[in-house]
Scaffold this motif. Structure first.
Motif, PDB file in Angstrom:
ATOM      1  N   GLY A 128      51.385  41.893  50.598  1.00 56.83           N
ATOM      2  CA  GLY A 128      50.946  40.593  50.114  1.00 56.83           C
ATOM      3  C   GLY A 128      49.688  40.635  49.257  1.00 56.83           C
ATOM      4  O   GLY A 128      49.122  39.591  48.943  1.00 56.83           O
ATOM      5  N   GLU A 129      49.260  41.811  48.866  1.00 55.39           N
ATOM      6  CA  GLU A 129      48.086  41.929  47.994  1.00 55.39           C
ATOM      7  C   GLU A 129      48.378  41.348  46.609  1.00 55.39           C
ATOM      8  O   GLU A 129      47.472  40.872  45.929  1.00 55.39           O
ATOM      9  N   PHE A 130      49.633  41.440  46.189  1.00 57.72           N
ATOM     10  CA  PHE A 130      50.083  40.925  44.899  1.00 57.72           C
ATOM     11  C   PHE A 130      51.389  40.178  45.104  1.00 57.72           C
ATOM     12  O   PHE A 130      52.150  40.480  46.024  1.00 57.72           O
ATOM     13  N   LEU A 131      51.655  39.212  44.220  1.00 56.58           N
ATOM     14  CA  LEU A 131      52.890  38.434  44.328  1.00 56.58           C
ATOM     15  C   LEU A 131      54.124  39.265  44.019  1.00 56.58           C
ATOM     16  O   LEU A 131      55.165  39.110  44.644  1.00 56.58           O
ATOM     17  N   ASN A 132      53.991  40.146  43.023  1.00 61.11           N
ATOM     18  CA  ASN A 132      55.125  40.984  42.635  1.00 61.11           C
ATOM     19  C   ASN A 132      54.611  42.256  41.957  1.00 61.11           C
ATOM     20  O   ASN A 132      53.419  42.418  41.719  1.00 61.11           O
ATOM     21  N   ARG A 133      55.533  43.138  41.657  1.00 60.06           N
ATOM     22  CA  ARG A 133      55.216  44.431  41.059  1.00 60.06           C
ATOM     23  C   ARG A 133      54.521  44.275  39.704  1.00 60.06           C
ATOM     24  O   ARG A 133      53.561  44.967  39.387  1.00 60.06           O
ATOM     25  N   GLU A 134      55.005  43.346  38.888  1.00 57.05           N
ATOM     26  CA  GLU A 134      54.430  43.133  37.553  1.00 57.05           C
ATOM     27  C   GLU A 134      52.965  42.708  37.653  1.00 57.05           C
ATOM     28  O   GLU A 134      52.105  43.234  36.935  1.00 57.05           O
ATOM     29  N   ASP A 135      52.673  41.762  38.548  1.00 57.50           N
ATOM     30  CA  ASP A 135      51.287  41.325  38.742  1.00 57.50           C
ATOM     31  C   ASP A 135      50.410  42.471  39.237  1.00 57.50           C
ATOM     32  O   ASP A 135      49.257  42.617  38.834  1.00 57.50           O
ATOM     33  N   ALA A 136      50.953  43.270  40.144  1.00 51.59           N
ATOM     34  CA  ALA A 136      50.197  44.398  40.690  1.00 51.59           C
ATOM     35  C   ALA A 136      49.825  45.386  39.586  1.00 51.59           C
ATOM     36  O   ALA A 136      48.662  45.786  39.458  1.00 51.59           O
ATOM     37  N   ILE A 137      50.796  45.753  38.778  1.00 53.66           N
ATOM     38  CA  ILE A 137      50.548  46.734  37.711  1.00 53.66           C
ATOM     39  C   ILE A 137      49.571  46.168  36.694  1.00 53.66           C
ATOM     40  O   ILE A 137      48.641  46.854  36.258  1.00 53.66           O
ATOM     41  N   GLU A 138      49.743  44.907  36.322  1.00 53.98           N
ATOM     42  CA  GLU A 138      48.832  44.288  35.351  1.00 53.98           C
ATOM     43  C   GLU A 138      47.392  44.272  35.881  1.00 53.98           C
ATOM     44  O   GLU A 138      46.452  44.650  35.183  1.00 53.98           O
ATOM     45  N   ASP A 139      47.224  43.851  37.129  1.00 52.23           N
ATOM     46  CA  ASP A 139      45.880  43.765  37.703  1.00 52.23           C
ATOM     47  C   ASP A 139      45.261  45.152  37.895  1.00 52.23           C
ATOM     48  O   ASP A 139      44.077  45.362  37.605  1.00 52.23           O
ATOM     49  N   LEU A 140      46.052  46.101  38.367  1.00 55.26           N
ATOM     50  CA  LEU A 140      45.529  47.454  38.583  1.00 55.26           C
ATOM     51  C   LEU A 140      45.154  48.129  37.269  1.00 55.26           C
ATOM     52  O   LEU A 140      44.122  48.812  37.182  1.00 55.26           O
ATOM     53  N   LEU A 141      45.940  47.925  36.228  1.00 52.59           N
ATOM     54  CA  LEU A 141      45.599  48.465  34.911  1.00 52.59           C
ATOM     55  C   LEU A 141      44.326  47.828  34.372  1.00 52.59           C
ATOM     56  O   LEU A 141      43.441  48.517  33.850  1.00 52.59           O
ATOM     57  N   SER A 142      44.222  46.512  34.511  1.00 49.77           N
ATOM     58  CA  SER A 142      43.046  45.803  34.037  1.00 49.77           C
ATOM     59  C   SER A 142      41.789  46.283  34.753  1.00 49.77           C
ATOM     60  O   SER A 142      40.758  46.564  34.131  1.00 49.77           O
ATOM     61  N   THR A 143      41.873  46.413  36.077  1.00 52.14           N
ATOM     62  CA  THR A 143      40.744  46.895  36.870  1.00 52.14           C
ATOM     63  C   THR A 143      40.370  48.318  36.481  1.00 52.14           C
ATOM     64  O   THR A 143      39.190  48.644  36.340  1.00 52.14           O
TER      65      THR A 143
END
Length: 71
Positions: free
Chosen positions: A23-38
């Motif tokens: 539940g850290e991210f809503l979906n895989r796409e959001d996770a990858i986008e946020d992790l790349l941005s960070t």
């Protein structure tokens, strides 16, 4: 938004899937986008890490002893 296709090692895919499942991210796409941005923000702040710049300090301590570090 630009669309990018990447190939990642299996262990990274598993870690991303686990973050989504927890539940850290809503979906895989959001996770990858946020992790790349960070990651990009951290890279810009600290710059690239050059492992060969000062060889041996991580293994031998700052003063040449394994248990002695100076900050």
């Amino acid at each position: 938004m630009a669309k990018v296709e990447i190939t990642v090692p299996e262990h990274l895919e598993m870690q991303i899937a686990q973050l989504v499942e927890e539940g850290e991210f809503l979906n895989r796409e959001d996770a990858i986008e946020d992790l790349l941005s960070t990651g990009l923000k951290a890279y810009k702040t600290s710059g690239p890490i050059d492992d060969e710049e000062e060889p041996g300090f991580e293994d031998d301590g700052m003063m040449g002893h394994e248990d002695e570090y100076v900050f």
